[in-house]
Design an enzyme around this catalytic site. Structure first.
Site, PDB file in Angstrom:
ATOM      1  N   GLY B 319      39.793  17.653 -76.674  1.00  0.00           N
ATOM      2  CA  GLY B 319      38.380  17.697 -76.313  1.00  0.00           C
ATOM      3  C   GLY B 319      38.084  18.956 -75.514  1.00  0.00           C
ATOM      4  O   GLY B 319      38.676  20.009 -75.772  1.00  0.00           O
ATOM      5  N   GLU B 320      37.141  18.871 -74.587  1.00  0.00           N
ATOM      6  CA  GLU B 320      36.711  19.991 -73.733  1.00  0.00           C
ATOM      7  C   GLU B 320      35.879  21.018 -74.504  1.00  0.00           C
ATOM      8  O   GLU B 320      35.245  21.875 -73.915  1.00  0.00           O
ATOM      9  CB  GLU B 320      37.900  20.737 -73.094  1.00  0.00           C
ATOM     10  CG  GLU B 320      38.804  19.907 -72.235  1.00  0.00           C
ATOM     11  CD  GLU B 320      39.960  20.721 -71.624  1.00  0.00           C
ATOM     12  OE1 GLU B 320      40.059  21.933 -71.889  1.00  0.00           O
ATOM     13  OE2 GLU B 320      40.757  20.117 -70.880  1.00  0.00           O
ATOM     14  N   GLY B 321      35.934  20.945 -75.837  1.00  0.00           N
ATOM     15  CA  GLY B 321      35.344  21.979 -76.676  1.00  0.00           C
ATOM     16  C   GLY B 321      36.404  22.892 -77.281  1.00  0.00           C
ATOM     17  O   GLY B 321      36.071  23.900 -77.920  1.00  0.00           O
TER      18      GLY B 321
END
Lengths: 353, 353
Positions: B319-321
């Protein structure tokens, strides 16, 4: 043969200790365990190849090897042979697919004449291409060997020399190819090493129709019947059903491995070259990074022979080094993760319960 | 509700004419027909989204939306809730995975507090993060709705505002998330929209074991039983089993679509947000680019609901981008192919026979 033998002798495995140290760092990064998956595998590989926890990857070069193929006379491609030198001119002008994608990835492109059936001496004289010609295209593999064994050695050694000469200027090598009809020898090579029938590992190349595909398979079958390449002998396979650019790619890979530098393998033709390199020196595999899985039918089998899982699967089938250029982004990304991301302790983040 | 309604009204489909013109150019490029496969599909999409044959993609920003989740109290994650603000601090310091990968891709990272259960006002005051807090974390979905319907509207509208305020500074949006326990609401959302049992679309998140996974599935089943979200009503689904960052991501996507700009969807949590956006405005899908297929079990089903094939499949689950950052390279690569590669005629290369 001396340079080839010496190179094979000098190729060392990845460094286990550096790999282990990279692994320990990567598994302590501030993220769930191994949460960047194959990017972390790649980072560990790059550490093992380069013997460094800060692998240098700033200088990236794709070597696009061009040559012609006598088997084009059998009508196995949709395009006429004159397209090979025309595409070399396009590479030099910066207007081809590889140029655009290499720019995106911050990579240089070096075009190598390994044996194009045209006079490229003006481009060479102008410093626009490297010239490592083995001959004016191979002979027709449907009728006999593509080249002599000496020429096969020459093609591979030319590739090694290119890598060694670039040692100071290149951190990450990429392979690429241009040569009308070159999926035909590549499928022949994959058939030899995999033991699979030609029909299983032959695809549509530049986009031939069903009838042309049947013809192409029969030409490959004939080339294998006429030449009987020995799968235990990489030079024999290259000489009998290979190509000059395929030999050059094999040599470039061996040279990169000798230099302990990563080499990003492009698509189907490059993987055929990688199979030759692997047959000559299995340890060289430890320096290969498979960029992508091509649409071309035999590529899956070729990658399986190498035991490589490609980074990308985007229905590419262009060659030139385009897949390798795209994958260069991941090489850089992997190193950034290894070198720029903090550990849980460094970032003062609570660990798993 | 006004901003949301207005935004939905203003989202237009891709421009068919520009798409058609891009298609004609792409199929005449100096390569075999459509030989760069999905990169060409992406180039055509980008032209259709931006109404341009020279789409601007220089300014790339990942918006990493952070929030907490009441359901963390059920023990569905391996990590304690305090990790959410700790990771926000890591993002701000530039030492997390998203920072390294955004730097590689030439993208900026903006961290948004959508509702972290901690006081982040100092980071906000210092200009290090955006603050669009809907509340101090959601309520426990195993016991009742995550948030009120008004809060759901607020979360989505906050996301829209972020996109609209960034209009001049961002050519390509990327989504990202941080929030301990947020695979739990995401799996609930995917279960609601797909009609599949929770067990089919629930994975190990940060890495829970078999027993914890069984517990997590039962918590999600309970949240669906208790809340009975209506799959025809995106706001109802968000309010009952969603999260503040998931609503923010949905809003960011709607805002990007309203601006006629591409938005790269990261992994599982971002795709849950994309499903909310899709439920609110199906046309928004035309501006979504799916970055990657995550390891997380339900991601495949979520992408299928959107009809999106991801660009990458690298076993990511951070995640996080991070996946969106990696995929930004392909957005740039696609535009370079569209704008920098010559046609057969321009390059004076012979066409297929």
């Amino acid at each position: 043969m001396e340079l080839l033998d010496e190179t094979i002798t000098r190729i060392e495995p990845q460094d286990k200790d550096t790999r282990a140290r990279a692994h320990r760092r990567l598994e302590s990064l501030v993220m769930p365990y191994w949460a960047l998956g194959r990017l972390l595998d790649l980072a560990e590989d790059l550490a093992g190849m380069t013997r460094s926890l800060h692998p240098s990857v700033a200088k990236k070069t794709i070597f696009t090897m061009a040559a012609d193929h006598g088997v084009a006379a059998e009508g196995v491609s949709k395009y006429p042979q004159e397209v090979t030198p025309q595409m070399v001119a396009a590479f030099v002008s910066g207007a081809a697919g590889i140029n655009a994608l290499a720019r995106q990835a911050g990579a240089s492109v070096r075009v190598v004449d390994m044996g194009v059936a045209a006079d490229l001496s003006r481009l060479f004289a102008a410093g626009k291409i490297l010239s490592r010609r083995v001959g004016p295209g191979t002979k027709n593999i449907a009728k006999g060997p593509a080249m002599t064994r000496d020429e096969a050695v020459c093609a591979v050694e030319n590739g090694i020399e290119i890598a060694l000469e670039a040692a100071d200027d290149v951190d990450v090598f990429g392979t690429g190819d241009m040569g009308i009809a070159n999926t035909t020898p590549s499928s022949a090579i994959v058939s030899v090493f995999s033991g699979r029938p030609a029909a299983d590992v032959t695809g549509r190349g530049t986009g031939i129709d069903d009838e042309q595909l049947i013809h192409k398979v029969s030409v490959i079958e004939q080339s294998l019947r006429v030449n009987r390449p020995n799968p235990k002998d990489g030079l024999d396979v290259l000489a009998k059903v290979g190509g000059f650019e395929i030999g050059g790619i094999a040599g470039l890979i061996l040279g990169a491995a000798r230099l302990k530098k990563p080499v990003v393998i492009d698509g189907f033709i490059s993987t055929a070259g990688a199979l030759i390199a692997d047959a000559l020196c299995p340890r060289a595999k430890e320096y290969m990074i498979a960029a992508h899985r091509s649409v071309e039918q035999g590529h899956r089998a070729a990658l399986e022979l190498l035991g490589k899982q490609p980074l990308l699967d985007l229905d590419l089938r262009l060659g030139e080094g385009t897949g390798a250029a795209l994958a260069m982004n991941f090489v850089e990304a992997a190193v950034r993760v290894l070198t720029e991301v903090a550990t849980f302790d460094e970032a003062a983040v609570s660990k798993a319960r």
